[in-house]
Design a protein around this motif. Sequence first.
Motif, PDB file in Angstrom:
ATOM      1  N   SER A   1     120.364  63.347  60.726  1.00 45.66           N
ATOM      2  CA  SER A   1     118.971  63.671  60.422  1.00 45.66           C
ATOM      3  C   SER A   1     118.410  62.705  59.407  1.00 45.66           C
ATOM      4  O   SER A   1     117.245  62.326  59.458  1.00 45.66           O
TER       5      SER A   1
ATOM      6  N   ILE B   1     103.710  55.134  64.731  1.00 46.77           N
ATOM      7  CA  ILE B   1     104.971  55.092  65.473  1.00 46.77           C
ATOM      8  C   ILE B   1     104.901  53.915  66.439  1.00 46.77           C
ATOM      9  O   ILE B   1     103.933  53.769  67.190  1.00 46.77           O
TER      10      ILE B   1
ATOM     11  N   GLN C   1     107.460  62.175  78.179  1.00 42.93           N
ATOM     12  CA  GLN C   1     108.538  61.795  77.269  1.00 42.93           C
ATOM     13  C   GLN C   1     108.736  62.924  76.264  1.00 42.93           C
ATOM     14  O   GLN C   1     107.796  63.354  75.613  1.00 42.93           O
TER      15      GLN C   1
ATOM     16  N   TYR D   1     114.020  56.081  75.287  1.00 45.84           N
ATOM     17  CA  TYR D   1     113.169  55.204  74.484  1.00 45.84           C
ATOM     18  C   TYR D   1     113.538  55.345  73.004  1.00 45.84           C
ATOM     19  O   TYR D   1     113.867  56.437  72.543  1.00 45.84           O
TER      20      TYR D   1
ATOM     21  N   PHE E   1     110.456  64.088  72.829  1.00 45.70           N
ATOM     22  CA  PHE E   1     110.913  63.418  71.623  1.00 45.70           C
ATOM     23  C   PHE E   1     111.989  64.205  70.908  1.00 45.70           C
ATOM     24  O   PHE E   1     111.977  65.442  70.889  1.00 45.70           O
ATOM     25  N   GLY E   2     112.893  63.473  70.293  1.00 46.70           N
ATOM     26  CA  GLY E   2     113.858  64.077  69.393  1.00 46.70           C
ATOM     27  C   GLY E   2     113.254  64.253  68.015  1.00 46.70           C
ATOM     28  O   GLY E   2     112.127  63.792  67.757  1.00 46.70           O
ATOM     29  N   PRO E   3     113.995  64.892  67.095  1.00 46.91           N
ATOM     30  CA  PRO E   3     113.468  65.185  65.760  1.00 46.91           C
ATOM     31  C   PRO E   3     113.414  63.969  64.849  1.00 46.91           C
ATOM     32  O   PRO E   3     112.829  64.023  63.774  1.00 46.91           O
TER      33      PRO E   3
ATOM     34  N   SER F   1     112.813  60.682  79.284  1.00 47.26           N
ATOM     35  CA  SER F   1     112.017  61.210  80.383  1.00 47.26           C
ATOM     36  C   SER F   1     112.833  61.122  81.648  1.00 47.26           C
ATOM     37  O   SER F   1     113.841  60.428  81.707  1.00 47.26           O
TER      38      SER F   1
ATOM     39  N   PHE G   1     112.682  57.539  66.042  1.00 49.18           N
ATOM     40  CA  PHE G   1     112.586  58.578  67.064  1.00 49.18           C
ATOM     41  C   PHE G   1     113.191  58.088  68.366  1.00 49.18           C
ATOM     42  O   PHE G   1     113.067  56.926  68.736  1.00 49.18           O
TER      43      PHE G   1
ATOM     44  N   ARG H   1     108.868  54.769  63.027  1.00 51.90           N
ATOM     45  CA  ARG H   1     107.676  54.905  62.181  1.00 51.90           C
ATOM     46  C   ARG H   1     108.036  54.448  60.784  1.00 51.90           C
ATOM     47  O   ARG H   1     108.863  55.075  60.109  1.00 51.90           O
TER      48      ARG H   1
ATOM     49  N   TYR I   1     111.741  54.601  69.242  1.00 46.94           N
ATOM     50  CA  TYR I   1     110.519  54.302  68.509  1.00 46.94           C
ATOM     51  C   TYR I   1     110.839  54.332  67.024  1.00 46.94           C
ATOM     52  O   TYR I   1     111.827  54.933  66.598  1.00 46.94           O
TER      53      TYR I   1
END
Lengths: 108, 116
Positions: free
Chosen positions: B9, B43, B105, B33, B107-109, B95, B91, B37, B35
């Motif tokens: 995390s 992001i 898509q 994917y 997203f994970g946490p 998909s 992130f 931020r 990403y």
Amino acid sequence: EDKVVQSPLSLVVHEGDTVTLNCSYEVTNFRSLLWYKQEKKAPTFLFMLTSSGIEKKSGRLSSILDKKELFSILNITATQTGDSAIYLCALRDDKIIFGKGTRLHILP
Amino acid sequence: EAGVTQFPSHSVIEKGQTVTLRCDPISGHDNLYWYRRVMGKEIKFLLHFVKESKQDESGMPNNRFLAERTGGTYSTLKVQPAELEDSGVYFCASSQVAGATYNEQFFGPGTRLTVL
């Protein structure tokens, strides 16, 4: 360069108010415009807009896309404290191009 | 059904060290994917796997970043050596079917990386 601009960056209102979040873009080619809500962790999907002028609604939330003027808005009516989050606008071709988000805080 | 999960995390490392982030997509999803931020910015896309192949890695910042998806299931993103500007939230999203007209898509946490 492709760009997604959201405004305002941050907004604080009282419960029960109606808010309008703005998203303008300079993207040459995209399949759809997406809105996400991000609370503590993962962005969660709200809306996908592909056609101009057709409003999408989900409860108190609604959104519309204007492809001629290159913008979208997200409306939230009768806001509740649980609406507090970052709202992300994004353009999707294959990858997603995000705006910086609008941080919305609802006061009780 | 389990969503996209990411590990860890939060990671705090010193400049020059190596960190490996892991993403487990939703089971059966071909597309994965990454990403990122960075503080104060939006992001940004890093790369896209279709199964085990890199479809698009145009967003990878430089060669200190290495992403793998051996076997087409989970993916790792290694940063070596980490620099201060690598700090941010990473992130992962997945998909469903490659080549479909529209794939949402999920997203994970995110993994928060802090480089000191």
